[in-house]
Motif scaffolding. Structure first.
Motif, short mmCIF file in Angstrom:
data_model
loop_
_atom_site.label_atom_id
_atom_site.label_comp_id
_atom_site.label_asym_id
_atom_site.label_seq_id
_atom_site.Cartn_x
_atom_site.Cartn_y
_atom_site.Cartn_z
N ARG A 22 37.54 41.75 14.32
CA ARG A 22 36.67 41.40 15.45
C ARG A 22 37.48 41.39 16.74
NH1 ARG A 22 31.68 38.67 15.36
NH2 ARG A 22 31.01 38.03 17.43
N VAL A 23 36.88 41.92 17.80
CA VAL A 23 37.53 41.96 19.12
C VAL A 23 36.55 41.44 20.16
CG1 VAL A 23 38.67 43.38 20.85
CG2 VAL A 23 38.85 44.00 18.44
N THR A 24 37.00 40.48 20.96
CA THR A 24 36.22 39.99 22.08
C THR A 24 36.94 40.38 23.37
OG1 THR A 24 35.33 38.09 20.86
CG2 THR A 24 35.31 37.95 23.26
N VAL A 25 36.20 41.02 24.28
CA VAL A 25 36.79 41.46 25.54
C VAL A 25 36.00 40.87 26.69
CG1 VAL A 25 37.48 43.41 26.97
CG2 VAL A 25 37.52 43.63 24.48
N TYR A 26 36.70 40.17 27.58
CA TYR A 26 36.10 39.70 28.82
C TYR A 26 36.27 40.80 29.86
CZ TYR A 26 35.98 35.02 26.78
OH TYR A 26 35.73 33.95 25.97
N VAL A 27 35.18 41.39 30.28
CA VAL A 27 35.19 42.48 31.25
C VAL A 27 35.06 41.88 32.64
CG1 VAL A 27 34.11 44.63 31.98
CG2 VAL A 27 34.17 44.03 29.54
N GLU A 28 36.15 41.88 33.39
CA GLU A 28 36.17 41.31 34.73
C GLU A 28 35.57 42.30 35.73
OE1 GLU A 28 36.02 39.38 37.70
OE2 GLU A 28 37.22 38.21 36.27
N CYS A 29 34.39 41.94 36.29
CA CYS A 29 33.64 42.87 37.14
C CYS A 29 33.96 42.73 38.62
CB CYS A 29 32.14 42.65 36.95
SG CYS A 29 31.57 42.84 35.24
N LEU B 266 31.51 42.32 23.94
CA LEU B 266 31.83 42.49 25.35
C LEU B 266 31.12 41.43 26.17
CD1 LEU B 266 31.46 46.38 25.65
CD2 LEU B 266 33.57 45.06 25.44
N GLN B 267 31.87 40.71 27.00
CA GLN B 267 31.30 39.67 27.84
C GLN B 267 31.72 39.90 29.28
OE1 GLN B 267 31.96 35.67 26.38
NE2 GLN B 267 31.89 36.31 24.24
N LYS B 268 30.74 40.13 30.15
CA LYS B 268 31.02 40.39 31.57
C LYS B 268 31.32 39.07 32.30
CE LYS B 268 28.09 44.51 32.17
NZ LYS B 268 27.27 44.46 30.95
N LEU B 269 32.31 39.15 33.18
CA LEU B 269 32.65 38.04 34.05
C LEU B 269 32.41 38.43 35.50
CD1 LEU B 269 36.08 36.87 32.53
CD2 LEU B 269 33.80 35.94 32.06
N ASN B 270 31.86 37.50 36.30
CA ASN B 270 31.67 37.70 37.74
C ASN B 270 30.86 38.96 38.06
OD1 ASN B 270 33.36 35.40 38.46
ND2 ASN B 270 35.09 36.67 37.82
N ASN C 270 48.57 40.98 9.96
CA ASN C 270 47.47 40.17 9.42
C ASN C 270 46.45 39.75 10.46
OD1 ASN C 270 48.31 39.79 6.53
ND2 ASN C 270 50.14 38.96 7.53
N LEU C 271 46.57 40.26 11.68
CA LEU C 271 45.66 39.84 12.75
C LEU C 271 44.24 40.33 12.48
CD1 LEU C 271 45.69 38.36 15.53
CD2 LEU C 271 45.68 40.64 16.56
N GLN C 272 43.29 39.38 12.49
CA GLN C 272 41.89 39.72 12.24
C GLN C 272 41.03 39.58 13.49
OE1 GLN C 272 40.50 37.37 8.95
NE2 GLN C 272 42.05 38.14 7.55
N TYR C 273 41.41 38.69 14.40
CA TYR C 273 40.58 38.43 15.58
C TYR C 273 41.45 38.46 16.83
CZ TYR C 273 37.59 35.95 18.90
OH TYR C 273 36.86 35.60 20.00
N LEU C 274 41.04 39.27 17.80
CA LEU C 274 41.77 39.43 19.05
C LEU C 274 40.83 39.26 20.23
CD1 LEU C 274 44.35 40.27 20.62
CD2 LEU C 274 43.61 42.65 20.36
N LYS C 275 41.27 38.48 21.20
CA LYS C 275 40.48 38.27 22.43
C LYS C 275 41.39 38.51 23.63
CE LYS C 275 37.50 34.91 22.74
NZ LYS C 275 36.85 33.58 22.85
N PHE C 276 40.89 39.28 24.62
CA PHE C 276 41.68 39.54 25.82
C PHE C 276 40.76 39.90 26.98
CE2 PHE C 276 41.33 43.46 23.44
CZ PHE C 276 41.04 44.42 24.39
N ARG C 277 41.34 40.15 28.15
CA ARG C 277 40.58 40.41 29.38
C ARG C 277 40.88 41.81 29.89
NH1 ARG C 277 42.90 39.62 34.50
NH2 ARG C 277 41.44 39.59 36.24
N VAL C 278 39.87 42.45 30.48
CA VAL C 278 40.05 43.76 31.11
C VAL C 278 39.63 43.66 32.58
CG1 VAL C 278 39.16 46.11 31.24
CG2 VAL C 278 39.79 45.15 29.03
N PRO C 279 40.57 43.74 33.52
CA PRO C 279 40.24 43.73 34.95
C PRO C 279 39.86 45.13 35.41
CG PRO C 279 42.61 43.73 34.67
CD PRO C 279 42.02 43.77 33.28
N VAL C 280 38.59 45.42 35.48
CA VAL C 280 38.11 46.79 35.70
C VAL C 280 38.62 47.36 37.02
CG1 VAL C 280 36.07 48.24 35.97
CG2 VAL C 280 36.07 46.38 34.29
N ARG C 281 38.52 46.59 38.09
CA ARG C 281 38.92 47.13 39.40
C ARG C 281 40.39 47.55 39.40
NH1 ARG C 281 41.41 44.91 43.91
NH2 ARG C 281 40.94 45.97 45.89
N ALA C 282 41.25 46.74 38.80
CA ALA C 282 42.68 47.06 38.78
C ALA C 282 42.95 48.33 37.99
CB ALA C 282 43.47 45.89 38.19
#
Length: 262
Positions: free
Chosen positions: A169-176, A206-210, A135-147
């Motif tokens: 809906r998916v929200t991803v924090y893209v760790e730069c 998609l939301q970029k961090l740092n 039943n999951l409709q919304y997921l948010k997590f982080r992606v550490p690109v360098r790693a």
């Protein structure tokens, strides 16, 4: 409802279990580490509708938790799930009988072990993958690109989002931090592709961090640039004839680049 935001827990408390909290519908915790037993305990909460699981950014420890799900009975009623500081992956096994659900945080060594064992395209080719979090409709997590792109680990497209049939809906924090612009762009393209492969085509945010902590060039770009400089030096050496070092090339170019100017 259980919210603990003022204290960072070292591990998930043993009191958080289906037997002790059968009516818990909302869980919000700061946890430095979580293991398979803890992940299974949270996933078994029968009335859990919303989960916010955070880990402190200052923690440098690598942590991976994987639980194998066979059939129903895992996060049955969960609708909103937010993992702050964690990355997620769902991998369908070869005979499509079960799914491995992994949470990962920390340094790149953990990424090589936990991620990259399957690809989204390979998993999507299976007609009916096992259902996780039905039943999951919304997921948010982080992606550490360098790693993810360091030391030969080549992509972040193997997320297995198709195992979440109700996803909207998916929200991803893209760790730069520490990644090149090319790597960040590649990660974002792969995330978009993973969302497009999902039957629901969920909205992807998609939301970029740092961003200010990205490195200026990728290794490939630096190599290409060096090659161009070497080619230019060879051309100058051919034109000047008497130049034997990089420093001499600069002097010769300044003093004798235009022999007709005298």
């Amino acid at each position: 409802m259980l919210i603990v935001q003022t204290v960072v827990l070292r591990r998930l408390p043993s009191c958080i279990s289906p037997a002790r909290l059968p009516s818990l519908c909302y869980l919000n915790l700061f946890v430095d580490d979580i293991d398979e037993a803890g992940l299974r305990a949270v996933g078994g909460l029968p009335q859990l509708h919303r989960l916010d699981l955070s880990t402190p950014r200052s923690s440098m420890a690598s942590s991976t938790a994987t639980v194998v799900i066979a059939g129903d009975g895992f996060f049955q009623k969960l609708r909103h799930c937010r993992f702050f500081g964690w990355m997620v992956q769902f991998v369908v096994n070869e005979d499509s009988a079960c799914v491995s659900f992994s949470l990962w945080k920390g340094k790149q060594q953990g990424a090589l072990a936990a991620f990259g064992s399957s690809t989204e395209d390979e998993s999507s080719s299976r007609s009916v993958p096992p259902t996780v979090m039905p039943n999951l409709q919304y997921l948010k997590f982080r992606v550490p690109v360098r790693a993810l792109y360091k030391d030969g680990n080549d992509s972040c497209h193997s997320l297995g989002l198709h195992c979440l049939p109700s996803l909207r809906r998916v929200t991803v924090y893209v760790e730069c931090e520490g990644a090149s612009p090319d790597e960040v762009e590649k990660a974002e393209a792969e995330l978009r592709h993973a969302a497009q492969l999902h039957p629901n085509s969920p909205i992807l945010d998609l939301q970029k961090l740092n961003e200010d902590e990205m490195i200026p060039h990728s290794t490939g770009q630096i190599g290409d640039k060096s090659k161009d400089v070497d080619d230019l030096c060879e051309e100058e050496e051919e034109e000047e004839g008497e130049v034997s070092s990089a420093g001499d090339e600069v002097v010769a170019t300044e003093l004798g680049a235009d022999p007709t100017s005298a």
